[in-house]
Design a protein around this motif. Structure first.
Motif, mmCIF file in Angstrom:
data_model
loop_
_atom_site.group_PDB
_atom_site.id
_atom_site.type_symbol
_atom_site.label_atom_id
_atom_site.label_comp_id
_atom_site.label_asym_id
_atom_site.label_seq_id
_atom_site.Cartn_x
_atom_site.Cartn_y
_atom_site.Cartn_z
ATOM 1 N N PRO A 76 0.819 -1.211 0.000
ATOM 2 C CA PRO A 76 0.000 0.000 0.000
ATOM 3 C C PRO A 76 0.857 1.267 0.000
ATOM 4 C CG PRO A 76 0.038 -0.982 2.190
ATOM 5 C CD PRO A 76 0.748 -1.942 1.277
ATOM 6 N N GLU A 77 0.334 2.250 -0.675
ATOM 7 C CA GLU A 77 0.948 3.578 -0.658
ATOM 8 C C GLU A 77 -0.031 4.524 0.026
ATOM 9 O OE1 GLU A 77 1.942 4.712 -4.587
ATOM 10 O OE2 GLU A 77 3.362 3.058 -4.911
ATOM 11 N N GLY A 78 0.411 5.153 1.078
ATOM 12 C CA GLY A 78 -0.487 6.012 1.838
ATOM 13 C C GLY A 78 -1.344 5.206 2.783
ATOM 14 N N ILE A 132 -6.120 -0.434 10.274
ATOM 15 C CA ILE A 132 -6.025 0.714 9.373
ATOM 16 C C ILE A 132 -4.645 1.334 9.530
ATOM 17 C CG2 ILE A 132 -6.940 3.025 8.906
ATOM 18 C CD1 ILE A 132 -9.601 1.895 10.157
ATOM 19 N N ARG A 133 -4.071 1.741 8.416
ATOM 20 C CA ARG A 133 -2.810 2.485 8.448
ATOM 21 C C ARG A 133 -3.055 3.856 7.841
ATOM 22 N NH1 ARG A 133 1.609 -0.034 10.224
ATOM 23 N NH2 ARG A 133 1.580 -2.311 10.325
ATOM 24 N N ALA A 134 -2.751 4.875 8.621
ATOM 25 C CA ALA A 134 -2.945 6.242 8.167
ATOM 26 C C ALA A 134 -1.723 6.721 7.396
ATOM 27 C CB ALA A 134 -3.217 7.156 9.356
ATOM 28 N N ALA A 135 -1.955 7.499 6.354
ATOM 29 C CA ALA A 135 -0.840 8.075 5.604
ATOM 30 C C ALA A 135 -0.164 9.141 6.452
ATOM 31 C CB ALA A 135 -1.341 8.680 4.298
ATOM 32 N N PRO A 136 1.159 9.153 6.493
ATOM 33 C CA PRO A 136 1.849 10.158 7.312
ATOM 34 C C PRO A 136 1.585 11.564 6.793
ATOM 35 C CG PRO A 136 3.391 8.986 5.891
ATOM 36 C CD PRO A 136 2.088 8.272 5.777
ATOM 37 N N GLY A 200 -9.288 2.697 0.514
ATOM 38 C CA GLY A 200 -9.423 1.249 0.608
ATOM 39 C C GLY A 200 -10.872 0.844 0.759
ATOM 40 N N GLU A 201 -11.189 -0.372 0.326
ATOM 41 C CA GLU A 201 -12.530 -0.929 0.458
ATOM 42 C C GLU A 201 -12.422 -2.431 0.677
ATOM 43 O OE1 GLU A 201 -16.489 -1.767 -2.277
ATOM 44 O OE2 GLU A 201 -15.354 0.097 -2.586
ATOM 45 N N GLU A 202 -13.150 -2.944 1.652
ATOM 46 C CA GLU A 202 -13.163 -4.367 1.953
ATOM 47 C C GLU A 202 -14.596 -4.815 2.204
ATOM 48 O OE1 GLU A 202 -10.759 -6.618 1.891
ATOM 49 O OE2 GLU A 202 -9.137 -5.196 1.432
#
Length: 209
Positions: A76-78, A132-136, A200-202
């Motif tokens: 993933p990017e962002g 969830i990973r937040a974009a820096p 993102g979507e799941e």
């Protein structure tokens, strides 16, 4: 338990196996048969499409079960959203969290429910887990969830996310009361947004019976 991970060319890139001596006292055999056990094997994969083949055998009876599942590893990017998982239970976890187990968070370890079946009734509850990973450097992400039954949307809303950790990671548990929900095939759709863009979507299907 035996597992194989194959890449897109069918080559084995990861293999794991383990024996579980579960029964030592025959008077507790019925309890073991009514329960379940969890097996966790963290590993890393390069981005790409994979196939996971798993098998379980009972040495005593010789009975076997096998399953094949598709796995997609992305870089993933962002901001990013993990797969959704139903929660079977939460167990205490010892020692510091080194980040190698995505089901580990500050209060314990999530054991996922792979059967995806929920008993109907006034106390029914849907417990979901995701990471969830937040974009820096960006705004705090938001997560919206939508529930549908047999293809018909029942409702949607925004999930209250906690603040990201120092590494940008947000382990999130959602608990949705489902008392009175009729039996049927359900789906939850989660959409992650950050800085006004979909990140993102799941989707996850489950059955209430």
């Amino acid at each position: 338990v035996l597992g194989l991970i194959r890449d897109g060319q069918g080559q084995i890139v990861r293999k794991f196996q383990r024996d579980f001596p579960l029964v030592r006292e025959l008077d507790k055999l019925a309890n073991y048969r009514a329960g379940n056990f969890s097996f966790v094997e963290p590993f890393e994969l390069a981005p790409g499409r994979y196939t996971m083949e798993s098998a379980v055998m009972d040495w005593t009876s010789g009975r076997m079960g096998a399953k094949r599942a598709a796995v997609v590893a992305v870089a993933p990017e962002g901001a990013s959203l993990s797969s959704l998982a139903l929660i079977r239970r939460i167990e205490p976890a010892e020692g510091p969290d080194d980040g190698s187990n995505p089901f580990r968070f500050d209060k314990g370890r999530v054991v996922p429910d792979l059967e995806a079946r929920i008993s109907a009734g006034p106390e029914a509850q849907i417990s979901l887990y995701c990471v969830i990973r937040a974009a820096p450097g960006g705004a705090k992400p938001s997560l919206a969830m939508e529930f549908s039954r047999d293809g018909q949307v029942l409702g949607q809303g925004e999930a209250p996310l906690p603040d990201p950790g120092p590494d940008g990671r947000i382990p999130y548990i959602a608990q949705i009361p489902a008392g009175g929900w009729p039996a049927g095939q359900y789906e939850v759709r989660a959409v992650l947004m950050q800085n006004g863009r979909q990140a993102g979507e799941e989707r996850l299907s489950f059955v209430i019976e």
